[in-house]
Design a protein around this motif. Structure first.
Motif, short mmCIF file in Angstrom:
data_model
loop_
_atom_site.label_atom_id
_atom_site.label_comp_id
_atom_site.label_asym_id
_atom_site.label_seq_id
_atom_site.Cartn_x
_atom_site.Cartn_y
_atom_site.Cartn_z
N PHE A 199 -17.49 31.85 9.50
CA PHE A 199 -16.13 31.38 9.22
C PHE A 199 -15.61 30.49 10.34
N VAL A 200 -15.79 30.94 11.58
CA VAL A 200 -15.32 30.15 12.72
C VAL A 200 -16.06 28.82 12.80
N TYR A 201 -17.36 28.85 12.55
CA TYR A 201 -18.14 27.62 12.58
C TYR A 201 -17.65 26.64 11.51
N TYR A 202 -17.41 27.12 10.31
CA TYR A 202 -16.90 26.26 9.24
C TYR A 202 -15.52 25.73 9.59
N GLN A 203 -14.65 26.62 10.05
CA GLN A 203 -13.26 26.24 10.32
C GLN A 203 -13.17 25.14 11.37
N TYR A 204 -13.96 25.22 12.41
CA TYR A 204 -13.84 24.26 13.50
C TYR A 204 -14.84 23.13 13.46
N THR A 205 -15.84 23.20 12.60
CA THR A 205 -16.80 22.11 12.51
C THR A 205 -16.43 21.14 11.41
N PHE A 206 -16.32 21.63 10.20
CA PHE A 206 -16.11 20.74 9.08
C PHE A 206 -14.66 20.29 8.94
N THR A 207 -13.73 21.04 9.47
CA THR A 207 -12.34 20.60 9.39
C THR A 207 -11.98 19.68 10.54
N SER A 208 -12.90 19.44 11.48
CA SER A 208 -12.58 18.54 12.59
C SER A 208 -12.93 17.10 12.26
N VAL A 209 -13.51 16.84 11.09
CA VAL A 209 -13.86 15.49 10.66
C VAL A 209 -13.18 15.21 9.33
#
Length: 158
Positions: free
Chosen positions: A21-31
């Motif tokens: 969840f943390v990886y998705y939240q901060y990886t894909f939402t940063s682009v």
């Protein structure tokens, strides 16, 4: 004989789910990605409305409120950096403010407006973001947000 750690698989699953969840939240939402083949921008022409097709490697996309005259000064300052400006009026009134070649007043659909507001995390107006052309797909533009693992892992500075 007793097992050493009977709760280990459950703890591993919980840690894995939270990590995903943390990886998705901060990886894909940063682009934020804008694909001009799927997302439609319209400009006013002498013949009516026409579909906007990008020709520059970078654009300054600005969201503003046409009812506030102070925001015209903000847009004028944004034009000074030399990057072509795509102005999106929050109210979609269609009043072209400037007659410069680097200024394009674009209109978008309501659903796409909501997608951009959510993607760019717009809370106040006016705001501008620089989008850059993707090397592999010239009709796709990206904007890196100021947070996220994506920026840290890939050492992005812009």
């Amino acid at each position: 004989m007793k097992k050493c750690c009977p709760k280990l698989p459950i703890a591993f699953v919980i840690v894995f789910v939270v990590g995903a969840f943390v990886y998705y939240q901060y990886t894909f939402t940063s682009v934020v990605k804008i694909d001009f083949t799927q997302d439609s921008f319209y400009i006013d022409t002498q013949d009516g409305m026409d579909l906007f097709s990008p020709k520059s490697e970078r654009y300054n996309i600005c969201f503003y409120n046409s009812f506030l005259k102070s925001q015209e000064v903000f847009l004028q300052k944004q034009l000074q950096n030399g990057i072509p400006l795509l102005a999106i009026d929050f109210y979609q009134r269609g009043e072209n403010l400037f007659k410069e070649k680097n200024f394009k007043l674009v209109r978008i659909s309501s659903s796409f407006m909501l997608k951009l507001i959510h993607g760019f995390n717009i809370r106040t107006l006016p705001q501008c973001f620089i989008i850059k052309q993707d090397v592999k797909n010239p009709m796709q533009y990206t904007h890196l947000k100021d947070f996220g693992f994506y920026k840290v892992i890939n050492f992005k500075t812009e």
